[in-house]
Design a protein around this motif. Structure first.
Motif, short mmCIF file in Angstrom:
data_model
loop_
_atom_site.label_atom_id
_atom_site.label_comp_id
_atom_site.label_asym_id
_atom_site.label_seq_id
_atom_site.Cartn_x
_atom_site.Cartn_y
_atom_site.Cartn_z
N GLN A 109 26.16 88.80 1.09
CA GLN A 109 26.90 89.11 2.49
C GLN A 109 27.65 90.74 1.84
N ASP A 110 28.54 90.39 0.44
CA ASP A 110 29.10 91.15 0.52
C ASP A 110 28.26 92.46 0.05
N ILE A 111 27.15 92.22 -0.91
CA ILE A 111 26.39 93.72 -0.82
C ILE A 111 25.79 94.19 0.32
N ALA A 112 25.33 93.12 1.44
CA ALA A 112 24.79 93.37 2.22
C ALA A 112 25.82 94.89 2.52
N LYS A 113 27.20 93.98 2.92
CA LYS A 113 27.85 95.29 3.77
C LYS A 113 28.30 96.46 2.47
N GLU A 114 28.61 96.47 1.44
CA GLU A 114 28.57 97.91 0.61
C GLU A 114 27.88 98.46 0.28
N HIS A 115 25.97 98.11 0.79
CA HIS A 115 25.20 99.13 1.75
C HIS A 115 25.12 99.43 3.43
N GLU A 116 25.93 98.73 3.60
CA GLU A 116 25.41 98.97 5.37
C GLU A 116 24.29 98.61 6.11
N ILE B 234 17.67 96.75 -4.77
CA ILE B 234 18.76 98.31 -3.61
C ILE B 234 18.46 99.36 -4.51
N HIS B 235 18.89 99.78 -5.36
CA HIS B 235 19.18 100.85 -6.16
C HIS B 235 17.54 101.51 -7.03
#
Lengths: 498, 498
Positions: free
Chosen positions: A310-317, A274-275
């Motif tokens: 899901q946590d990662i998705a939420k962190e990155h909105e 993602i980064h």
């Protein structure tokens, strides 16, 4: 129709008997999921037989036929049994690449087909986005919303799984850009440039996916598909981020620590990708994943992995989109496979097709396009498929088919473990949830020999991954069918091992 | 069914009468394409009426409904007439975005639905690429090959028009890379790299398309689509070459020289774009074009343009692919619109959907993939749609519907010219082939007012382009329907002009 209706009630009664009293021994002797089903497979020719081969040769003058196994006499198929044109009858554990929910020629579907009030739906296919039929809202409610994943209140039908994935991606892109606009209206520069396929109207955006995943065969779906070369070779596809999907070691209870480390490694890769794509100015607008990677090899991950995702998705909105095209509609013992994970909240999008008989996707409010004609095409699905789906959904509820799947699945998995224990050099990684099971063979050639011999003895099964066999039966499969399969499987494996 | 069958023969008899003896006056008094059809439209409420509005509001809790016109009572639709849920009956000249070939609830389709021998096809949807049904070859022959464009002997079914375009593009990419390999086998580097979506396995290749074209709404189809912003805004799409489509001046006979120059300009742009993308290392693997750009504004070009386009494609050894999704199946008075062009040889690919009831594409031998699973997905279409298509094709032949389309179309076009001549500031560019007609209005707002008032008086029509009205009736439209339309159109235009 009277005879067929009585079949239906038989099915229910017998099934209920199975659930209440069934033991493997009793089941084997008594239970049949459908009185019209044959008692077992019957094979009298090579498969494909002479007539199939003749028809394949003829079809080959019109199109490439290299993927064809055999020609089918669908009138003579019944329940869990598929009949070929040469008079052979096979127990079907693959069911049209996992797309037959309640068996062949189910009386409820035949009834629905013959009902006067359904005729107009079968012969007049509407442009659903412009001229929906009078009963469309109730069909959506009865067939689709009645089984919607908890927390997802929006639904869009589509004609197939691939289109469902493509339009889900579009919903994510629309939502991403809307958030980026921060409430300002769409600019004329955006409108002009998008017609030419340039920015800012057509931005650089990507979807993150996983190695060995398969989500469809059109360009956007191929951008997130990495399962097998015939799917992708020669095609220009977008350069989007791909992370590793966990490769778990079996048996799971012996490798808990190693598997946790592997899942952490994959989650770390997701963050890193993602980064990286952010730095490339091609930000990730969403994550797509199969609950169980199917074509890619029936690869499982634990709830920990999906919770982490899901946590990662939420962190990155960004939205987490689950492709439940193959896992949905009950074959894992829950209606949606992701119900096994105890997620903190609902996933943002869930795509479906195959056993659901119609393509489509459920989604959360924040992914709903604000303008008209954004998620759109001429047909947007086919209401006649919802007539059948409503019957399927009702049967699943009335006959507690999810319980049956769980029971039959545990019987199948314990049988697979048993054979695997006896032939450890040949078979490994027996795994599964519900009847969504699979087992690995030592190599691809041996796997293909096994599948061929199984077919010759009356079992139709599919392959996946590099050397796996995948089970994708109907929701009506019983312990007695499993017993028939296990007997034949055992004999094929034993012969091979001689 | 007896009553319905007798309707069918009535339809034939009346139609034949029309063709042999029909004059506008006689037709107006006598001809009805279907005895069950109403005598004319009947409108008693606003459209959408109160019940439609209620249903739209309800549906809006489930999905965006901004494109919905009204809810339809399909049981009460008949022939060329669409019935809404509020009891209004409209003459339908738009027919589900051009996708209804022989009218609503046609007795032949109802008959086909009720036939015992078709039941298994309706309730058991096969994975056509692996387990085709016994009668699949004959269905392909009777429904599809019997009307295949001359020179195209291969056919592939698909579920919808968009998938047909996407998979046609893939067939072009495969053929392009095969030729580039020059007979050497696929390399392991190609196989490995394609799984990651990188070259050389996934090469940079493009498809050339035209401004204002529309070919579908998945990513590869969007790469060649440029009609309207809601289709493309916010989506990452491939950067592929786009050339101008001719903008002809009307009346054609007064602007022959200017139009020839315009078409030469566009052809020159095609050449230039092909070279430009070659220089960008993203060579053009094929050209896609609509015979008449539909959504983009019913833009016509002359046979000269398409002949020139074919010449360019041949010079560059790339396929010419015609998207006949909207123009195919008879509405131009020929089965395929490109039959009007007198091409030197057949186009390489012809895509279809809409009135064909199934998606798919015809193609030449050299575009046939050599390996299995290349053009593939779970369903690859739906044989139940071919049951209906076979009836449509047979009816077209038996009742000489193409002749009827030509006759009705010339009547419609002369009516449009007549009104246009009387209101030159308001209407222009009446144009069409067969019943595939359109007319331009001075601006979008006025066009939308006209469409709204027409609907209020019982005519359902569609828009396209910036300010065009498009006619997309069934193949059963008669002169008498045109007369009904012209009366109402005249009154709406006259009122507007007061």
């Amino acid at each position: 129709m009277a005879a067929l209706c009585s079949v239906r009630s038989c099915v229910s009664t017998v099934t209920r008997g199975l659930r209440r009293y069934g033991t493997p021994a009793v089941a084997k002797a008594v239970v049949k999921s459908d009185p019209l089903e044959p008692d077992g497979p019957f094979v009298n020719t090579e498969i494909p037989g002479p007539l199939s081969r003749e028809l394949i040769q003829e079809l080959d003058t019109i199109q490439n036929t290299k993927a064809v196994h055999f020609f089918v006499d669908y009138e003579r198929c019944q329940g869990n049994y598929i009949a070929d044109v040469d008079g052979n009858v096979l127990l079907d554990l693959y069911t049209q690449i996992a797309s037959v929910p309640i068996g062949y020629n189910h009386p409820r579907l035949l009834d629905a087909l013959m009902k006067d009030e359904n005729r107009a739906t079968f012969v007049n296919r509407p442009a659903l986005g412009v001229y929906p039929p009078r009963d469309w809202n109730s069909r959506l409610k009865n067939a689709l919303l009645s089984v919607s994943p908890s927390g997802l209140n929006q639904v869009q039908t589509m004609a197939c799984g691939t289109c469902s994935v493509e339009h889900s991606q579009k919903a994510m892109f629309i939502a991403y850009q809307r958030r980026k606009r921060g409430g300002r209206p769409i600019s004329s520069e955006e409108i002009q440039s998008c017609l030419d396929g340039r920015g800012p109207g057509c931005p650089n955006l990507s979807v993150l996916s996983f190695k060995n995943g398969l989500h469809g065969r059109t360009m956007g779906a191929l951008g997130v598909t990495h399962a097998k070369w015939p799917l992708k070779l020669d095609f220009p596809v977008p350069d989007w981020p791909v992370a590793s999907f966990p490769t778990l070691q079996y048996p799971l209870n012996q490798f808990a620590r190693e598997n946790r480390a592997e899942e952490n490694r994959c989650l770390e890769e997701v963050r890193e990708r993602i980064h990286a794509w952010d730095r490339k100015d091609c930000p990730v607008a969403g994550i797509i994943v199969e609950p169980i990677q199917s074509e890619g090899g029936d690869n499982h991950a634990t709830p920990y992995f999906f919770q982490g995702l899901q946590d990662i998705a939420k962190e990155h909105e960004i939205p987490l989109m689950l492709d439940e095209v193959q896992t949905g509609c009950g074959s894992t013992g829950k209606f949606w496979a992701h119900e096994h994970w105890n997620l903190r909240e609902a996933p943002d999008i869930v795509c479906f097709s195959k056993k659901m008989l119609t393509g489509g996707f459920y989604y959360k409010d924040h992914l709903r396009p604000q303008e008209g004609h954004r998620i759109f095409n001429t047909w947007l699905g086919d209401p006649s498929k919802l007539i059948f789906l409503e019957e399927v959904v009702n049967l699943i509820k009335e006959d507690d088919l999810l319980d049956r799947v769980e029971d039959t699945g545990s019987h199948l998995l314990s049988g697979l473990h048993d054979v695997q224990d006896r032939f450890p050099g040949l078979l490994s990684k027996a795994r599964g949830v519900g009847t969504y099971c699979s087992i690995d063979v030592k190599d691809a050639d041996t796997r293909d020999i096994i599948l061929h011999r199984l077919r010759r003895k009356g079992i139709n099964l599919g392959s996946c991954g590099s050397s796996s066999i995948r089970f994708r039966p109907t929701l009506l499969l019983c312990r007695s069918h499993v017993d028939i399969f296990m007997d034949i499987f055992d004999s094929v494996i034993s012969e091979l091992h001689l």
